[in-house]
Design a protein around this motif. Structure first.
Motif, mmCIF file in Angstrom:
data_model
loop_
_atom_site.group_PDB
_atom_site.id
_atom_site.type_symbol
_atom_site.label_atom_id
_atom_site.label_comp_id
_atom_site.label_asym_id
_atom_site.label_seq_id
_atom_site.Cartn_x
_atom_site.Cartn_y
_atom_site.Cartn_z
ATOM 1 N N ASN A 42 50.699 40.387 32.925
ATOM 2 C CA ASN A 42 49.360 40.639 32.142
ATOM 3 C C ASN A 42 48.173 40.090 32.573
ATOM 4 O OD1 ASN A 42 50.677 42.496 30.078
ATOM 5 N ND2 ASN A 42 51.445 40.335 28.861
ATOM 6 N N MET A 43 48.342 38.799 33.016
ATOM 7 C CA MET A 43 47.044 38.239 33.603
ATOM 8 C C MET A 43 46.399 38.846 35.053
ATOM 9 S SD MET A 43 48.476 34.321 33.234
ATOM 10 C CE MET A 43 46.809 33.824 34.035
ATOM 11 N N PHE A 44 47.660 39.348 35.789
ATOM 12 C CA PHE A 44 47.105 40.144 36.965
ATOM 13 C C PHE A 44 46.479 41.505 36.637
ATOM 14 C CE2 PHE A 44 48.143 42.919 40.561
ATOM 15 C CZ PHE A 44 47.448 42.403 41.634
ATOM 16 N N SER A 45 47.110 42.053 35.648
ATOM 17 C CA SER A 45 46.388 43.591 35.237
ATOM 18 C C SER A 45 45.135 43.431 34.575
ATOM 19 C CB SER A 45 47.379 44.323 34.520
ATOM 20 O OG SER A 45 47.597 43.666 33.336
ATOM 21 N N GLN A 46 44.675 42.454 33.938
ATOM 22 C CA GLN A 46 43.653 42.530 33.097
ATOM 23 C C GLN A 46 42.424 42.774 33.906
ATOM 24 O OE1 GLN A 46 43.427 38.916 30.689
ATOM 25 N NE2 GLN A 46 44.914 39.724 29.431
ATOM 26 N N PRO A 47 42.059 42.141 34.948
ATOM 27 C CA PRO A 47 40.776 42.274 35.672
ATOM 28 C C PRO A 47 40.896 43.658 36.399
ATOM 29 C CG PRO A 47 42.116 40.794 36.649
ATOM 30 C CD PRO A 47 42.691 40.949 35.487
ATOM 31 N N ILE A 48 42.022 44.433 36.711
ATOM 32 C CA ILE A 48 42.066 45.437 37.168
ATOM 33 C C ILE A 48 41.756 46.639 36.140
ATOM 34 C CG2 ILE A 48 43.760 47.281 38.224
ATOM 35 C CD1 ILE A 48 45.398 44.921 39.431
ATOM 36 N N THR A 49 42.268 46.384 34.856
ATOM 37 C CA THR A 49 41.669 47.229 33.715
ATOM 38 C C THR A 49 40.278 47.106 33.323
ATOM 39 O OG1 THR A 49 43.920 46.810 32.700
ATOM 40 C CG2 THR A 49 42.452 47.775 31.350
ATOM 41 N N ARG A 50 39.777 46.182 33.583
ATOM 42 C CA ARG A 50 38.199 45.798 33.449
ATOM 43 C C ARG A 50 37.428 46.585 34.576
ATOM 44 N NH1 ARG A 50 38.203 39.490 32.014
ATOM 45 N NH2 ARG A 50 38.843 39.590 29.932
ATOM 46 N N LEU A 51 38.065 46.654 35.840
ATOM 47 C CA LEU A 51 37.531 47.324 36.760
ATOM 48 C C LEU A 51 37.428 48.708 36.830
ATOM 49 C CD1 LEU A 51 36.120 46.924 39.532
ATOM 50 C CD2 LEU A 51 38.381 47.161 40.797
#
Length: 338
Positions: A42-51
């Motif tokens: 989840n932590m790894f996917s959050q910045p990718i989702t924001r991007l």
């Protein structure tokens, strides 16, 4: 982009959960380690989702910028004077002489349109949606050029004059009021920048707007917000009429100016518009036919053609297309009341 990244994130989460579950049953890892991996996912996917969200915004911005720059890149409409003869015998304020026009080639809208407008006349243009009422106004103001025929003002073809010169002789009150961020005084003065303070106030009085303006906390110095929503719709419309009074044009165009206000405000606006139209040539585009009963000439249009002309009494006596339109509005009201 965002749905795709969201799908990858969910698949990754399921993959970790399934593989981790299998390894827990085999004793290779503990349940706590699997839980930690799920949190890391989840932590790894959050910045990718924001991007991905940011990418969506950038794409939308680029598309909007392209449309804006397309407008900037459009060439200016240079004035190329026509060499159409002046008809000295034509004493009309406005003459439509066998005008043909179409927005799309091979789909004719206006055909052999003829209309003579004498100085000081009030001309009402009525008809069903798509009949060509607004098109006539667009042609008069040269937003479009006629395909054939001519539109003359006092005998001279309007194509002989620059568009700016033609439009200076006209003023328009639209269904939607156009006001700007600034004081009420500045919004009225926009009609004529050289006007004095006394002339602005006189224009507001003529439009029945002076009373409500003086009741505001700052009077004429009241600041209107971006959409002028800090005053009512009727008050906004009265300000646009005051602006037209100040401009003092030769020709006035009223395009369904009272359709979005209540009956009491409509009477105020109607009185202001009647005073505005005194000793001026005016065109009134109307759907509510009760507002144009006092017009000197009513032009009834259907499918780009004039089907009837005359005043209200004459057209009602014919019991034709206009009479059907006029009676239909009361039938609709009766149905709504029941």
């Amino acid at each position: 982009m965002f749905p795709m990244m969201n799908l990858i994130k969910n698949l990754d989460y399921v993959f970790v959960a399934v593989i981790g579950g299998i390894q827990v049953t085999q004793g290779a890892v503990t349940l706590g380690n699997v839980q930690a991996f799920l949190q890391y996912t989840n932590m790894f996917s959050q910045p990718i989702t924001r991007l991905a969200n940011l990418t969506n915004t950038i794409q939308s911005t680029i598309a909007s910028a392209e449309r804006i720059f397309e407008i900037f890149d459009e060439p200016e409409m240079d004035f190329e004077p026509g060499h159409f003869p002046i008809v000295k015998s034509d004493k009309n304020e406005v003459t439509f002489d066998k005008v043909d026009f179409s927005y799309v080639p091979d789909q004719s809208l206006i055909q052999s349109f003829n209309l003579n407008v004498f100085p000081g006349q009030k001309i009402a243009i009525v008809g069903p949606t798509g009949a060509g009422k607004s098109t006539i106004i667009n042609l008069l103001e040269r937003f479009y050029e006629v395909n054939d025929g001519a539109i003359r003002m006092k005998g001279e073809d309007i194509r002989n004059k620059p568009r700016s010169e033609i439009r200076k002789r006209m003023a328009m009150v639209l269904q939607e009021s156009w006001l700007f961020n600034g004081t009420i005084f500045d919004n009225i003065k926009y009609g004529r920048f050289s006007a004095t303070k006394d002339e602005v106030i006189e224009a507001a009085k003529a439009a029945h707007a002076d009373l409500f303006i003086r009741e505001l906390p700052d009077g004429y110095d009241t600041i209107l917000n971006e959409d002028a929503t800090n005053i009512s719709q009727g008050q906004r419309q009265l300000l646009t009429i005051a602006r037209v009074f100040l401009a003092d044009p030769e020709i006035i165009i009223l395009d369904e100016a009272t359709s979005s206000v209540d009956t009491r405000t409509e009477k105020l606006i109607q009185a202001a518009m009647d005073k505005l139209a005194e000793q001026r040539t005016s065109f009134v585009v109307a759907h509510r036919l009760s507002t144009i009963k006092n017009a000197d000439k009513i032009v009834v249009m259907n499918q780009g053609q004039i089907v009837e002309t005359g005043n209200h009494e004459q057209l009602m006596a014919k019991n034709g297309f206009y009479a059907n339109l006029y009676n239909a509005q009361f039938i609709g009201n009766t149905l709504l009341s029941h």
